[in-house]
Design an enzyme around this catalytic site. Structure first.
Site, PDB file in Angstrom:
ATOM      1  N   HIS A 254       0.795  -1.223   0.000  1.00 52.54           N
ATOM      2  CA  HIS A 254       0.000   0.000   0.000  1.00 52.54           C
ATOM      3  C   HIS A 254       0.831   1.280   0.000  1.00 52.54           C
ATOM      4  CE1 HIS A 254      -3.376   2.585   1.713  1.00 52.54           C
ATOM      5  NE2 HIS A 254      -3.937   1.970   0.683  1.00 52.54           N
ATOM      6  N   HIS A 483      -8.302  11.503   0.551  1.00 53.44           N
ATOM      7  CA  HIS A 483      -7.612  10.225   0.454  1.00 53.44           C
ATOM      8  C   HIS A 483      -6.317  10.285   1.261  1.00 53.44           C
ATOM      9  CE1 HIS A 483      -5.410   6.838  -1.591  1.00 53.44           C
ATOM     10  NE2 HIS A 483      -6.609   6.289  -1.448  1.00 53.44           N
TER      11      HIS A 483
END
Length: 584
Positions: A254, A483
Site C-alpha cells: 500500500h 484520500h
C-alpha cells in the site's frame, strides 16, 4: 464514435469526469448519441434528453471535450487518425498500431492524444511536444518554479495536491501537481522508482512524456493487479514493472513513494498518499512530502556519514531491503552514498511479518512511532486528544479498548516522560460523512476513495461517538474528499502541535500492526501491509518543543494541517459514508 473500440466508462451516465485523458480512454454512449445528433438547428445547442437534464451543465462541458478530441470533420477516419499520447524515439508508433498499444497498456490514455508519424519524431534530443499539455492535464502551473516553491515550503516541505474544481488551490503556495514533482527545476531526472498500490501506466507515462522524461529508466513496484503493467516492458523496454509478492491474501502493498535520481548525482525521496492514476490527482485531497535535493557524498567518504539526525537514510534502506527485490539494490546503493543530513523528519514504515523490539526499539508500525515519541516528544498533557484521519477504516474490534486503546493510542500517547498512571487521551477520528460526500465536487462518486463497508461499520457502532466531519475551508478542500491519511496531537488552547504524521496507512490493524495477546511470550507486532510515512517532531524540524498552530511564532510558520480546527463532531443524524452507497 463507436469505431474507436474504447472501453465503456463504468460510471456510464453518472460519470462526472472532465479530464480529456479519461474521454480518450473510455466511451460514454449517452454522450456519443448526443454528440452524433449534432447541434439543434433552431437553438444552435445540443438537445439533452429529459432524463439527463439534471446534469445538463456537466454534460455540456463533457460534450465540449468530445468536440476537441474528436472533431466532426475527422469522424469518418477516426480509426486511422486515432492519436497516441506517447511518441517513441526508438520507433514512432504508426496509426495502425494504436489499438495494439491500447490493449498492451503502453498508454492507457493512448486515445487522448497522438504524435502522427513524422520524420521529425527521432530528430530532437528530447521528444517533441506534439500537443498542448492543457488539453490533457487539467491543472497546469508555470514550469521551472517548483524548486522555489519547495524552498518556500520549508521547514515542513509538505503539500496537498491541487484540486481540479477548486481554482483557489491551483496557485496556492502549498499545492502541488504531478507535473511539478517532475519539474526540471528540481533536477534533471535520469531514472526513477514509483512504489504504489494502484498504477495506471498510461496516465503515468503521459506525465513523463510531458515532462520530457518518457525514455528514462523507470522501475514500478505495484500492489494492485494490472495486466497492462505485466506486459509494459515488451513495449517500453525502459520500464520495469514488478508486482510486489505478499505473504497472505489479507496483505496489501500500500506504500506510495517516489525515488528520483538526477544527472548531477543527487536524488530525492517523496512520500505520498496518492495512487498513480487520474482520479487520485483530480478532486481528492492528498498529502505529499518532498525531501530536499540529496547530493552524492564525495568519493572516499565513510558511508556512515551523511545520514540525518533522524536516521532517515538508514530506516529507508532497511525498509527497501524488506521487499527482497533485486532491482532495488542499485537504488539502495545509491541511497547509501547520498547525503541525507538535510532531512528533518523520521521515516515510518510498515512491513509484513511479526516484529519484536530490538536495539533500536521497535522497527515498524505504530510501535515504531511509540519508540520515537518516548525519546523525542515534549511532555503532553493527557487531556490533549489524538486526532486520526484516514480514507478507510479497518475492523477495530467490539469496543474502543480492543485495539484502538490497547495498541494504537497506547503507542501514540507516549512522550519523553515516564508513562506512569495516566488516562487514555480522547480519540478523535475524522472521516467523511454521507453529507460531506454528497456535497463534494463529484457528488456521491466522490466517495469512490472511501472503501469503508457497512458490514465493518455494523460491527463497531461505538466508533460513531468519535467521528468528526471532513472540513477544509482554510485549504479550499471541503468538497475534495480526503484520500490523505494523517495522525496528529495538538493543543487548540495553546495553539501548538506536538507532532504530525503523514502516511499511506489507514486506521487498521493490517496497516499499523497488532500485538499478540499471549502474555507468556515476548510481545510481537503482527503487520500485514507495506506502508510508508513521515513523522514530524518539532525538535528536529524547528528546534522547539512544539510547532505553532494557526499563526507564525518567532518567525516559525504554523504547521499546515490539512483540515480545519476545531473539529466538527457528527450530529445525531450523521452517518459515515459507506462504499455500499455506490453499489446501491
Amino acid at each position: 464514435m463507436q469505431n474507436l473500440n474504447l472501453k465503456s466508462c463504468p460510471y456510464a451516465e453518472k460519470c462526472y469526469r472532465r479530464n480529456p485523458i479519461h474521454f480518450g480512454e473510455f466511451s460514454h454512449p449517452h454522450l456519443d448519441r448526443i454528440y452524433e445528433n449534432g447541434l439543434d438547428k433552431q437553438t444552435n445547442s445540443y438537445s439533452i434528453p429529459p432524463e439527463l437534464l439534471e446534469n445538463s451543465e456537466l454534460i455540456l462541458q463533457q460534450l465540449k471535450l468530445l468536440e476537441k478530441l474528436f472533431p466532426k470533420t475527422k469522424a469518418i477516419k477516426k480509426k486511422e487518425e486515432n492519436p497516441v499520447l506517447i511518441s517513441d524515439n526508438n520507433s514512432t508508433f504508426l496509426p495502425e498500431k494504436c489499438s495494439k498499444i491500447l490493449s498492451s497498456g503502453a498508454s492507457t490514455s493512448a486515445t487522448a492524444a497522438c504524435a502522427k508519424p513524422s520524420s521529425e519524431s527521432n530528430v530532437s534530443k528530447k521528444q517533441k511536444m506534439m500537443h498542448n499539455i492543457k488539453d490533457y492535464i487539467p491543472v497546469i502551473v508555470e514550469k521551472g518554479q517548483m524548486a522555489k516553491k519547495l524552498e518556500a515550503a520549508a521547514p515542513y516541505n509538505v503539500f496537498l495536491t491541487a484540486i481540479t474544481d477548486s481554482k483557489l488551490t491551483h496557485h496556492e503556495p502549498l499545492s502541488v501537481t504531478f507535473q511539478e514533482i517532475l519539474d526540471e527545476s528540481l533536477g534533471e531526472i535520469e531514472s526513477s522508482v514509483q512504489i504504489n498500490f494502484m498504477v495506471d501506466i498510461g496516465w503515468l507515462l503521459g506525465h513523463y512524456y510531458f515532462a520530457g522524461i518518457l525514455h528514462t529508466p523507470l522501475l514500478v513496484l505495484y500492489g494492485d493487479e494490472s495486466p497492462e503493467l505485466k506486459s509494459i516492458s515488451q513495449h517500453k523496454p525502459n520500464v520495469t514493472a514488478i508486482k510486489v509478492t505478499m505473504p497472505t491474501p489479507f496483505s496489501t502493498s500500500h506504500t506510495k513513494m517516489m525515488l528520483f535520481a538526477y544527472k548531477d548525482g543527487s536524488m530525492r525521496v517523496i512520500v505520498s498518499t496518492a495512487n498513480l492514476y487520474e482520479d487520485d490527482w483530480h478532486n481528492r485531497t492528498q498529502g505529499i512530502w518532498m525531501s530536499p535535493r540529496l547530493a552524492s557524498l564525495p568519493a572516499g567518504v565513510d558511508t556512515k556519514a551523511g545520514d540525518s539526525v533522524t536516521n532517515f537514510r538508514q530506516d529507508l534502506m532497511l525498509y527497501l531491503v524488506e521487499y527482497k527485490i533485486s532491482k532495488l539494490q542499485p537504488w539502495i546503493a545509491r541511497i547509501r552514498k547520498a547525503d541525507f543530513s538535510s532531512i528533518n523528519v523520521f521515516f515510518i514504515g510498515s512491513v509484513p511479518g511479526g516484529h519484536r523490539e530490538g536495539p533500536r526499539g521497535h522497527p515498524w508500525g505504530h510501535a515504531r512511532v511509540s519508540s520515537l515519541l518516548q525519546k523525542h516528544c515534549a511532555p503532553v498533557d493527557e487531556k490533549i486528544p489524538i486526532v486520526c484521519q484516514s480514507s478507510s477504516i479497518g475492523s477495530l474490534g467490539a469496543n474502543i479498548q480492543a485495539w484502538v486503546q490497547h495498541d494504537f493510542l497506547n503507542s501514540l500517547r507516549q512522550d519523553c516522560m515516564p508513562l506512569g498512571v495516566r488516562q487514555f487521551p480522547v480519540f478523535k477520528m475524522i472521516y467523511p460523512s454521507f453529507g460531506n460526500v454528497s456535497r463534494s465536487h463529484d457528488g456521491m462518486l466522490g466517495g469512490g476513495c472511501l472503501p469503508y463497508s457497512k458490514s465493518t461499520n455494523d460491527k463497531q457502532p461505538w466508533l460513531k461517538l468519535h467521528l468528526h466531519q471532513w472540513s477544509s475551508k482554510m485549504r479550499h478542500r471541503s468538497q475534495a474528499m480526503p484520500h490523505i491519511k494523517s495522525y496528529a496531537r495538538y493543543d487548540l488552547q495553546a495553539q501548538c502541535v506536538y507532532w504530525f504524521l503523514l502516511s499511506s496507512a489507514n486506521l487498521s490493524k493490517a496497516a499499523w500492526g497488532a500485538f499478540n495477546k499471549n502474555v507468556n511470550i515476548q510481545p510481537s507486532l503482527r503487520v500485514y501491509n507495506y506502508e510508508a510515512g513521515v513523522l514530524f517532531l518539532p525538535r528536529f524540524v524547528t528546534g522547539e518543543d512544539t510547532f505553532p498552530l494557526g499563526a507564525v511564532r518567532d518567525d516559525v510558520p504554523p504547521f499546515p494541517l490539512p483540515y480545519d480546527v476545531p473539529l466538527t463532531r457528527y450530529g445525531p443524524d450523521d452517518t459515515p459514508f459507506l462504499m455500499d452507497y455506490l453499489h446501491a
